[in-house]
Motif scaffolding. Structure first.
Motif: not given
Length: 129
Positions: A85-88, A92-94, A96-102
């Protein structure tokens, strides 16, 4: 974990089911897919075999019946899916995932402590490199 071919949304459903029910036979997964998605046994079999060929599932013949397991265990499977998921999806950037979590996820104090522990480890590892 070695790089594997990505998976589609329908395949993720099967992977999650098998990860939660290791040793499932095609008939068991088919019952789940029929009840939740209206899909047939043939769809379950084809999806499970595709996932096996991609390296996400392994099968063992037990008492004359093929049973399917996550290839590297549940934790390894989830790590591989997150990596994919992170790669595709995230390139490769985490971040956006961390921003989503917040913004979107409710976490309790134990989860926040675990995230802090993981961030500390990440920071320590980056300084060691």
């Amino acid at each position: 974990m070695e790089k594997k071919v990505g998976v589609g949304r329908a395949e993720v459903e099967v992977l999650r089911y098998v990860a939660d029910h290791p040793g499932s036979a095609v008939s068991t997964v088919a019952e789940h897919l029929f009840a939740t998605k209206g899909q047939t046994r043939t769809t379950a079999l084809n999806t499970m075999e595709r996932l096996r060929k991609k390296g996400y599932l392994r099968r063992e013949q037990i008492d004359g019946l093929y049973r399917y397991f996550p290839a590297g265990g549940k934790v390894s499977l989830i790590e591989g899916l997150v990596d994919d998921f992170v790669e595709t999806v995230l390139g490769g950037s985490v971040t956006p995932l961390v921003a989503y979590l917040t913004k979107k996820v409710e976490v309790d104090a134990d989860q926040i402590a675990e995230i802090r522990r993981l961030l500390d480890k990440l920071e320590d590892d980056s300084h060691a490199s």
